[in-house]
Enzyme design. Structure first.
Site, PDB file in Angstrom:
ATOM      1  N   SER A  79       0.831  -1.203   0.000  1.00  0.00           N
ATOM      2  CA  SER A  79       0.000   0.000   0.000  1.00  0.00           C
ATOM      3  C   SER A  79       0.861   1.247   0.000  1.00  0.00           C
ATOM      4  CB  SER A  79      -0.913   0.004   1.227  1.00  0.00           C
ATOM      5  OG  SER A  79      -1.754  -1.133   1.205  1.00  0.00           O
ATOM      6  N   CYS A  80       0.575   2.161  -0.932  1.00  0.00           N
ATOM      7  CA  CYS A  80       1.444   3.323  -1.109  1.00  0.00           C
ATOM      8  C   CYS A  80       0.834   4.627  -0.603  1.00  0.00           C
ATOM      9  CB  CYS A  80       1.795   3.476  -2.585  1.00  0.00           C
ATOM     10  SG  CYS A  80       0.370   3.712  -3.673  1.00  0.00           S
TER      11      CYS A  80
END
Length: 332
Positions: A79-80
């Site tokens: 997840s960015c």
């Protein structure tokens, strides 16, 4: 070690941009995982040729991967959002940021021959660079892996898009594996015109009539600054006086240049992606073309979900070139 068909697992696989590129490079998937049900349905729809492939729709921490110890390649597009410059940047204090830490634990448990992590370039500058230092420190723990990272520009790898992502690669020291990031292969950048040539028709978002009239006044490559001062102030409101370039407002793409980075929606006010010569957002299939998905690749779920899946994906061609470099490493 199976050099002919190296195997891989991918966690946080999304719609399959990274896995599709790895498959094109010569890897075989054994397990793909994501928490989003539409992403999982997309993966099932497009990777059904692999009869032994498991697709798990669950949180990463619920997976039992013990049977995959020593796998050739372990991959995650963690997840960015928690590191993105466009978000709140809470980093590891964000539950999404903790996914990175969980994946690092899984690397040390499974001890793959090689691991690959993909994230936004903002990870490098988050917390003045301290977050990236911590990631590298944790990955290098126990002196098991040689770890390196690099920002790659998609436009350098047959992708008609100005997208940048950081890739972290680790190779097990006991196997004496050496990895080199791929060198750019594109001498003349591909353009929006290249990407959208004979693109299949598909569903797409719409603009309000008010926005359509505004876009009629904006040339290719232009934005809100091409409007009259009075129109700028009316459209931008309080944002007119704020700092920053604000070039995403009313941005029209250019036929003769690569596309700017695609996001999860083609028509948010601050991140417009208007068609070069028509007053509309890019369609779903146009989005997919710019991300270098094959026209046969199908996305499941609502239209909004399809845009989100494609916008979050690693461009397939970029992933393929990374995959070829990883394949070379394993064959050494």
């Amino acid at each position: 070690m199976n050099f002919i068909e190296p195997k891989f697992l991918e966690l946080c696989a999304g719609a399959g941009g990274l896995s599709s590129g790895l498959i094109k490079a010569g890897f075989t998937p054994l397990l793909l995982n994501d928490i989003d049900k539409n992403c999982c349905e997309t993966l099932k729809k497009n990777h059904s040729d692999f009869k032994k492939l498991e697709i798990k729709c669950s949180p990463m921490e619920d997976l039992d991967l013990s049977k995959f110890k020593g796998i050739d390649l372990l991959v995650a597009g963690t997840s960015c959002q928690s590191f993105s410059s466009s978000g709140l940047r809470k980093g590891f204090d964000d539950p999404r940021g903790k996914v990175m830490l969980k994946f690092i634990d899984m690397i040390h448990d499974l001890k793959p021959k090689v691991f690959l992590i993909e994230n936004v370039k903002g990870l490098l500058t988050h917390n003045k660079g301290e977050s990236m230092k911590e990631v590298i420190r944790l990955l290098s723990a126990n002196d098991t892996y040689e770890v390196q990272y690099k920002v790659l520009k998609a436009v350098d790898f047959d992708v008609p898009q100005k997208r940048e992502r950081v890739f972290i690669v680790g190779t097990r020291k006991d196997l004496k594996l050496k990895f080199e990031f791929p060198a750019p292969v594109t001498k003349i950048p591909k353009t929006v015109k290249d990407a959208l040539f004979e693109v299949p028709t598909s569903e797409g978002a719409k603009y309000s009539q008010e926005k359509i009239e505004l876009f009629k006044l904006i040339p290719q490559g232009g934005n809100w600054k091409n409007l009259s001062i009075d129109m700028q102030k009316k459209y931008m409101g309080n944002s007119y006086e704020s700092s920053g370039g604000k070039t995403g407002y009313l941005h029209r793409l250019s036929w003769d240049k690569p596309c700017v980075t695609l996001l999860c929606s083609p028509s948010q006010k601050q991140t417009e992606r208007c068609h070069p010569s028509e007053e509309r957002p890019l369609t779903v299939r146009e989005y997919a073309r710019i991300q270098t998905f094959d026209d046969s690749y199908e996305f499941m779920g609502s239209m909004a979900s399809k845009y989100k899946q494609i916008g979050n994906a690693v461009p397939v061609e970029l992933a393929k070139h990374i995959g070829l470099a990883l394949l070379k490493t394993l064959r050494k």
